[in-house]
Design a protein around this motif. Structure first.
Motif, PDB file in Angstrom:
ATOM      1  N   TYR A 338      48.873  41.552 -51.579  1.00 60.65           N
ATOM      2  CA  TYR A 338      48.202  42.528 -52.440  1.00 60.65           C
ATOM      3  C   TYR A 338      47.944  41.950 -53.830  1.00 60.65           C
ATOM      4  CZ  TYR A 338      47.576  46.802 -55.213  1.00 60.65           C
ATOM      5  OH  TYR A 338      47.084  47.758 -56.070  1.00 60.65           O
ATOM      6  N   LEU A 424      40.313  47.103 -54.059  1.00 66.03           N
ATOM      7  CA  LEU A 424      41.658  47.637 -54.270  1.00 66.03           C
ATOM      8  C   LEU A 424      41.697  48.642 -55.418  1.00 66.03           C
ATOM      9  CD1 LEU A 424      43.736  44.394 -53.649  1.00 66.03           C
ATOM     10  CD2 LEU A 424      43.718  46.461 -52.243  1.00 66.03           C
ATOM     11  N   LEU A 472      43.767  50.043 -46.192  1.00 72.21           N
ATOM     12  CA  LEU A 472      44.627  49.013 -46.781  1.00 72.21           C
ATOM     13  C   LEU A 472      45.245  48.083 -45.735  1.00 72.21           C
ATOM     14  CD1 LEU A 472      46.451  51.004 -49.611  1.00 72.21           C
ATOM     15  CD2 LEU A 472      45.028  48.957 -49.930  1.00 72.21           C
TER      16      LEU A 472
END
Length: 524
Positions: A338, A424, A472
């Motif tokens: 991430y 994101l 995600l």
């Protein structure tokens, strides 16, 4: 209607050293896009691998006291291991020492030779062993009596017999294709725009200096000064220039020279992901060779930036090389995945700092997403007997869900432009809105005053969490699989098309568990 197949590649990594954060970064971007496209209904072919020939590898093997093949076997395995450590979903791992690849290189060479695109001559010029590249006299700088390439690599004057590829003749055609409009099948798209401008200027300078089709613009494509490479067919005193060998890997894996192979449907590649230091090879040499061989060129080359470490340039001499395996061991795989794509716009240089990683992990993952999931699912456990409420009054959830239902398409648009950090941010902005929604609606208080509204609020939050977890997945596959488990989403209902079908009322939900482990800054 079936969606078109997608072909995504990393560069093949040079085996003169062990993997570092830069290798992980390029492959991670490729992996995220590959996973997203699979969830979006595309058949995807994701290729990575290792580049194992050339003078630099031959020398590294000698320095290690090993046979070149044994050396490349050992170092290549470290890159293969990295794909497992980082959770990459590549469909193939190619090595340039494989028989299938040598056969493809020989086949491509023969086609180019038969078409008159290769000729024998003598090469004389500045060569950097470290870069496996030649440089013009105008690019060379001298410091303390030593001559260097623009990359900082020392160069030496080389003169040897060499085969040449008629690169100069194809440069005007490359410029034409760079400038074609988006959507044109012949367009060669170079991203980001700064790299496109850099490549165009480089070609234009060469054409201005030497003129169209000048032999001075042709590319030396063989060597006689070392032996570790693919032999030139019909003249085994020569080995192929390592970049001719390396770039061919992309069509080797697609089945070349058998253009009836099942995998050939994936060619041309949709995106070649590369570091900015090798953009010229992928946007000048590679498409020119393909055009000369009568083959389609890749649709896009995306050159990302470099990482620094706590503000310092990364180098072995400084001892600050970032080991991705160590990062994963310390912070966990999904937070590292991430962070690397969240922190810096893809295409720009970025600085790695442990403090920034901890802040993203604690603030965005644990506090924003993890806390939202835990609050919502804990309330459903306590107040709805652990079963999913019905959707109830649509007006109750509309302020939250109307924007959420647009999220998949927004993320798709961002990822189609390789804007990973913006994808994101789009998701996180919605997660923040959901945290505002749960605070405003206060379902824990509604339990005493309005059970119907409480159920509708919790269902809306659950539906939003399902979308977040689904989109995600490419970034954090393991953690989002755990969240989808907690949300009661069946394994066969986790792609984007499945979001159109609501989960049935009464679905049993397991007790929630924390998704992310917060880290104290002092400990980090």
């Amino acid at each position: 209607m079936a969606k078109p197949p997608i072909y995504l590649t990393t560069p093949i990594y040079y085996v003169n050293d062990r993997p570092h954060i830069g290798h992980a970064y390029t492959s991670l971007a490729t992996d995220v896009l590959a996973r997203f496209k699979r969830l979006d209904g595309h058949e995807v072919f994701f290729l990575t691998g290792t580049d194992e020939h050339g003078q630099k590898v031959e020398k590294a093997a000698q320095d290690a006291g090993e046979d070149p093949q044994a050396f490349t076997d050992r170092v290549s395995q470290a890159f293969r291991d990295l794909t497992i450590t980082m959770g990459f979903s590549n469909d193939d791992f190619i090595r340039t020492t494989e028989p299938r690849h040598k056969a493809a290189c020989v086949a491509l060479w023969k086609v180019l030779a038969e078409r008159g695109e290769i000729y024998l001559g003598d090469y004389e010029g500045w060569y950097a062993v470290r870069d496996e590249a030649f440089y013009g006299a105008d690019e060379i700088v001298e410091r303390d009596g030593v001559k260097y390439a623009p990359t900082g690599a020392p160069v030496e004057w080389v003169r040897e017999p060499s085969y040449f590829f008629r690169l100069g003749k194809w440069l005007p055609e490359l410029l034409r294709r760079f400038d074609l409009p988006e959507g044109d099948a012949e367009r060669i798209d170079i991203q980001p725009e700064s790299r496109r401008n850099e490549v165009r200027a480089f070609i234009q300078q060469g054409l201005k200096e030497f003129g169209d089709a000048s032999p001075k613009l042709d590319l030396s494509v063989s060597r006689t000064s070392f032996k570790w490479g693919v032999k030139v067919p019909g003249d085994e005193a020569h080995v192929m220039y390592v970049w001719v060998d390396a770039l061919t890997n992309y069509i080797t894996a697609a089945g070349y020279p058998d253009t009836t192979a099942q995998r050939w449907k994936f060619w041309p590649a949709d995106v070649h992901f590369v570091g900015k230091d090798i953009v010229r090879f992928h946007t000048i040499y590679w498409p020119a060779m393909l055009l000369a061989a009568g083959l389609p060129t890749a649709k896009r080359v995306f050159a990302h930036g470099w990482w620094t470490n706590e503000g310092q340039k990364i180098s072995k001499s400084l001892g600050n090389v970032i080991d991705p395996v160590t990062l994963v061991e310390e912070f966990g795989l999904d937070p590292v995945r991430y962070f690397l794509l969240r922190e810096v716009p893809f295409g720009q240089d970025g600085d790695f700092s442990r403090k920034a990683l901890v802040n993203r992990l604690n603030g965005e993952l644990a506090d924003a997403l993890g806390n939202l999931a835990n609050r919502t699912l804990s309330l459903i456990q306590r107040n709805c007997e652990g079963r999913l409420p019905g959707q109830g009054d649509a007006a109750v959830g509309a302020p939250l869900l109307d924007p959420v239902h647009k999220l998949t398409d927004q993320v798709r648009q961002r990822l189609d432009r390789q804007e990973f950090h913006l994808a994101l941010e789009t998701i996180l902005a919605s997660v923040r809105d959901a945290n505002g929604y749960i605070t405003q609606e206060a379902p824990w208080a509604l339990k005493k005053t309005d059970l119907v509204r409480m159920a509708a609020v919790l269902r809306a939050l659950h539906d939003a969490l399902r979308v977040y977890a689904t989109v995600l997945q490419p970034f954090m596959p393991t953690t989002m699989a755990a969240l989808l488990d907690q949300l009661g989403v069946p394994p066969d209902a986790r792609d984007f098309a499945a979001l159109a079908a609501p989960l049935p009322e009464g679905t049993h939900l397991p007790p929630p568990a924390p998704l992310f482990r917060k880290i104290e800054l002092a400990a980090a």
